[in-house]
Design an enzyme around this catalytic site. Sequence first.
Site, PDB file in Angstrom:
ATOM      1  N   ASN A 394       4.012  15.780 -28.318  1.00  0.00           N
ATOM      2  CA  ASN A 394       3.531  17.061 -28.839  1.00  0.00           C
ATOM      3  C   ASN A 394       3.793  17.177 -30.337  1.00  0.00           C
ATOM      4  O   ASN A 394       2.891  16.954 -31.142  1.00  0.00           O
ATOM      5  CB  ASN A 394       4.189  18.213 -28.087  1.00  0.00           C
ATOM      6  CG  ASN A 394       3.440  19.529 -28.269  1.00  0.00           C
ATOM      7  OD1 ASN A 394       2.746  19.738 -29.251  1.00  0.00           O
ATOM      8  ND2 ASN A 394       3.562  20.432 -27.309  1.00  0.00           N
ATOM      9  N   ASP A 395       5.020  17.493 -30.718  1.00  0.00           N
ATOM     10  CA  ASP A 395       5.327  17.708 -32.131  1.00  0.00           C
ATOM     11  C   ASP A 395       5.008  16.485 -32.995  1.00  0.00           C
ATOM     12  O   ASP A 395       4.605  16.632 -34.147  1.00  0.00           O
ATOM     13  CB  ASP A 395       6.804  18.078 -32.306  1.00  0.00           C
ATOM     14  CG  ASP A 395       7.146  19.388 -31.619  1.00  0.00           C
ATOM     15  OD1 ASP A 395       6.281  20.287 -31.609  1.00  0.00           O
ATOM     16  OD2 ASP A 395       8.260  19.505 -31.086  1.00  0.00           O
TER      17      ASP A 395
END
Length: 467
Positions: A394-395
Site C-alpha cells: 500500500n504505502d
Amino acid sequence: MSENLTSLAYLAAAVLFILALRGLSHPETARRGNLFGIIGMAIALLATALHPGMSLGGLGLVLLGLIIGGAIGAVVALRISMTALPQLVAAFHSLVGLAAVFVAAAALNAPEAFGIGTPGAIRLESLIEMSLGLAIGAITFTGSLIAFAKLQALMSGAPITYRFQHQINLGLGILLALLIIGFVASGGSQVLFWLIALLSLALGFLIIIPIGGADMPVVISMLNSYSGWAACGIGFTIQNLALIVTGALVGASGAILSYIMCKGMNRSIINVLLGGFGAETATAAGGVVGEKAVKSGAPEDAAFILKNASKVIIVPGYGMAVAQAQHAVREMADVLKGEGVEVKYAIHPVAGRMPGHMNVLLAEANVPYDEVFELEAINNEFSTADVAYVIGANDVTNPAAKSDPRSPIYGMPILEVEKAKTVLFVKRSLAPGYAGIDNELFYHDNTMMLFGDAKKVTEEIVQALGR
C-alpha cells in the site's frame, strides 16, 4: 581447555559470525550464511562449556540451560508461521535484553567470579560497562515486548501518544544518565543499580509505544542493534571475547540496517523515535474520494489481462504475508511463464513488518532469486511492463510520496507501479495503509482493484488462467 584455546575458539566463532552476516546479505547465500552462524554459535557454546574456570556444577547448569532453551527454540521454530516471523524476532530481542540485565546483576553481586574485583571494590571501567549494558538491555527488553504486542495485534498498531511525551522521555533520559554516573561514582550501589534497571524498563516501554505500525521494520532493526550493544557491554564487563565481538557485530549491523530502512522511507532515526508515523489520520476509506470512482474487476478479468501481457511485475506487500499467498503467487507466475510471459518481482526495502520480510516469504515459496529485484534495480522497468500485480502493498506504492508535499510519506522512495500499462491491485478494501493515508493509485484510470483475500483471489486467477 586452556585460556589460549578458548580465545582461539572464540576468534573462530567470530570469523564464522562475520561470514554468516555476509551470507545473509543475499538470498542466494542466505542458507550458507545461516549455517556459518549455527557452526559459530556451536563453537562458542562448546568453548564456554570447556572453559578452564568452569566447575562441574556450572557445567551442569550450562547444559541444563542448553537443553531447555534448545528444546523451546526447536518447538517454536517448527510451529511458527512465516507471517509471524516479525513478532518472533521481537520476542527473541527481548530475551537478549533480559539476559543482559541478569548477567549485569550477577556481575554486581559476584564480581570476583568474573575477575572484575570484589563487592564494593569493582573496577571503574567494569562499572561503566555494567551500567550501560544494564540500561540498554532493560530498554531492549520492554521495547521488544511492546513491538511484539503491536505486531501480534495484542495492542493497537497505531501510535499511542500523550501530552508532553517527548519532554517526559527527555527528562527520564537525563535522569538515567545521572543515575549511571551516580552508580559508577558510588562503586556499585545496589539501590542505584535497580533504579537504573527500573527506569530503563520504563523508558523502553515509553520509547516504543508511540511508534506506529509503518515504522515497525525500522523498530525491529533498531531493537536488534540495541540487543547487540547490550551483549557487547556485558561482554566487556565479564571479559568475554565472544560476547564482545558478537554483540559489536549485531549492534553495528542492526544500526546500518536501521539507516537503510530509514533511507528507504526518507526519514531519520530521530524522526522514527519521536513516533507519529502511522497514525490513523486519513479520511475514512470508501468507494469514492471526491469525484473519483474506483474501477474493480473479477479474477477472470485479471486472468485475461495477465494472459495477454508480455511482461508482468509482481509487487508483494504485507497483505500477501497475512493471507499466506506466496505459494499461490509463485504458482500464478509459473503459469504465466509457461505462456511465455516475462515475470519479475519488485521488493521495497520496508515492505512487510521486518527487514527482508518479503524476501523471506518468496524464498519460502521457492521463487527463483534471479527474478527478485530491489527498488533501485526494478523501478525503471515499470514503464515497460504490461501489468503490475500489486498484492497487499500500500504505502510503498502510493504516488502521493512524489506528488503531495503535505503527505506524511512525501519524499519516500516508492515502487513506481503507476507507470505500468495496467495495475492490478489486490486488497481486501480501500482502507489506508500503516501511514494512515489514502492511496491515490486506487483511483487511477489504469488501476483495477481486485477486492478480497489475496490468496483466494490469486488462486482464482490461476484457475482462470488454466481454462
